[in-house]
Design a protein around this motif. Structure first.
Motif, short mmCIF file in Angstrom:
data_model
loop_
_atom_site.label_atom_id
_atom_site.label_comp_id
_atom_site.label_asym_id
_atom_site.label_seq_id
_atom_site.Cartn_x
_atom_site.Cartn_y
_atom_site.Cartn_z
N ASP A 111 1.04 -1.89 -0.07
CA ASP A 111 -0.22 0.04 -0.01
C ASP A 111 0.45 1.08 0.03
N GLN A 112 1.99 0.81 -0.50
CA GLN A 112 2.37 1.91 -0.32
C GLN A 112 2.70 3.36 -1.12
N PRO A 113 1.95 3.47 -1.99
CA PRO A 113 1.42 4.53 -2.89
C PRO A 113 1.02 5.69 -2.30
N ILE A 114 0.06 4.86 -0.62
CA ILE A 114 -1.55 5.29 -0.87
C ILE A 114 -1.26 6.08 0.47
N CYS A 115 -0.17 6.16 0.67
CA CYS A 115 0.77 6.07 2.27
C CYS A 115 1.75 7.94 2.22
N SER A 116 1.19 8.20 3.42
CA SER A 116 2.25 9.82 3.48
C SER A 116 3.69 9.41 3.60
N LEU A 117 4.37 10.50 3.50
CA LEU A 117 5.78 10.44 3.62
C LEU A 117 6.32 10.02 5.44
N ALA A 118 5.67 10.56 5.73
CA ALA A 118 5.63 9.62 7.45
C ALA A 118 5.46 8.75 7.97
N ALA A 119 3.99 8.21 6.99
CA ALA A 119 3.40 6.39 7.65
C ALA A 119 5.00 5.10 6.59
N LEU A 120 5.82 5.70 5.86
CA LEU A 120 6.06 5.63 4.84
C LEU A 120 7.25 4.86 5.15
N VAL A 121 7.83 5.92 6.19
CA VAL A 121 9.08 5.74 6.97
C VAL A 121 8.33 4.64 8.20
N VAL A 122 7.86 4.78 8.97
CA VAL A 122 6.84 4.03 10.17
C VAL A 122 7.50 3.01 8.95
N LEU A 123 6.39 2.83 7.43
CA LEU A 123 6.14 1.36 7.41
C LEU A 123 7.55 0.25 6.89
N ARG A 124 8.11 0.86 6.41
CA ARG A 124 9.31 0.24 6.07
C ARG A 124 10.29 -0.21 6.96
N TRP A 125 10.20 0.84 8.59
CA TRP A 125 10.46 -0.03 9.74
C TRP A 125 9.41 -1.24 9.74
N LEU A 126 8.54 -1.24 10.40
CA LEU A 126 8.03 -2.55 10.39
C LEU A 126 8.31 -2.86 9.93
N LYS A 127 7.85 -3.22 8.05
CA LYS A 127 8.61 -4.51 7.41
C LYS A 127 10.20 -4.97 7.91
N ASP A 128 10.86 -4.42 8.38
CA ASP A 128 12.44 -4.00 8.56
C ASP A 128 12.32 -5.58 9.74
N GLN A 129 11.65 -4.83 10.54
CA GLN A 129 11.23 -5.75 12.21
C GLN A 129 10.18 -6.78 11.86
N GLN A 130 10.12 -6.97 10.46
CA GLN A 130 9.14 -8.06 9.84
C GLN A 130 7.86 -8.31 10.80
N ARG A 131 7.69 -7.39 10.97
CA ARG A 131 5.99 -6.92 12.06
C ARG A 131 4.95 -7.23 10.93
N ILE A 132 5.32 -6.85 9.74
CA ILE A 132 4.00 -6.79 8.77
C ILE A 132 4.70 -6.79 7.84
N ARG A 133 4.03 -7.74 7.01
CA ARG A 133 4.65 -7.65 5.62
C ARG A 133 4.17 -6.66 4.52
#
Length: 133
Positions: A111-133
């Motif tokens: 869902d990256q195209p619909i994220c704000s820039l700040a939400a993208l930063v958090v999304l990438r961190w959560l993915k790196d932490q393997q908390r989300i897919r």
């Protein structure tokens, strides 16, 4: 250093996705939360904001610091950044949009195209932490 908008944000994860919200009239999703009012602790402000936006009660004893993330603020002048101090927390009640929130959705890295820039930063961190897919 430009202007920094200081905000608190709530991270809640379900089935490999995290909760994001969209304000009325906006296109991008961001993390629920908001600004502290004078004299409020992070926890108090977060509980209040989430109740206002999503009609649920955060469980104070479950609130724990996740991380602080900074990104260019969407729709603001170049150099205006938003700093999100993020917390994980459990909640009670049924999630429902309120106040200025028009839509809530659980999102993942597709869902990256619909994220704000700040939400993208958090999304990438959560993915790196393997908390989300």
């Amino acid at each position: 250093m430009g202007k920094v908008i200081d905000k608190l944000a709530w991270i809640t994860i379900k089935d490999g996705k995290f909760l994001a919200v969209r304000s009325q009239g906006k296109e991008l999703f961001y993390l629920p939360g908001g600004k502290r009012e004078l004299g409020e602790s992070d926890e108090q402000a977060l509980v209040r904001e989430i109740k206002e936006e999503l009609s649920v009660d955060l469980v104070p004893s479950s609130i724990h610091y996740a991380g602080t993330f900074t990104a260019q603020a969407d729709g603001k002048a170049e150099g205006v950044s938003v700093q999100l101090t993020c917390y994980f927390a459990d909640f009670s009640g049924e999630l429902a949009t309120a106040a200025e929130i028009e839509e809530l959705r659980y999102i993942d890295s597709s869902d990256q195209p619909i994220c704000s820039l700040a939400a993208l930063v958090v999304l990438r961190w959560l993915k790196d932490q393997q908390r989300i897919r």
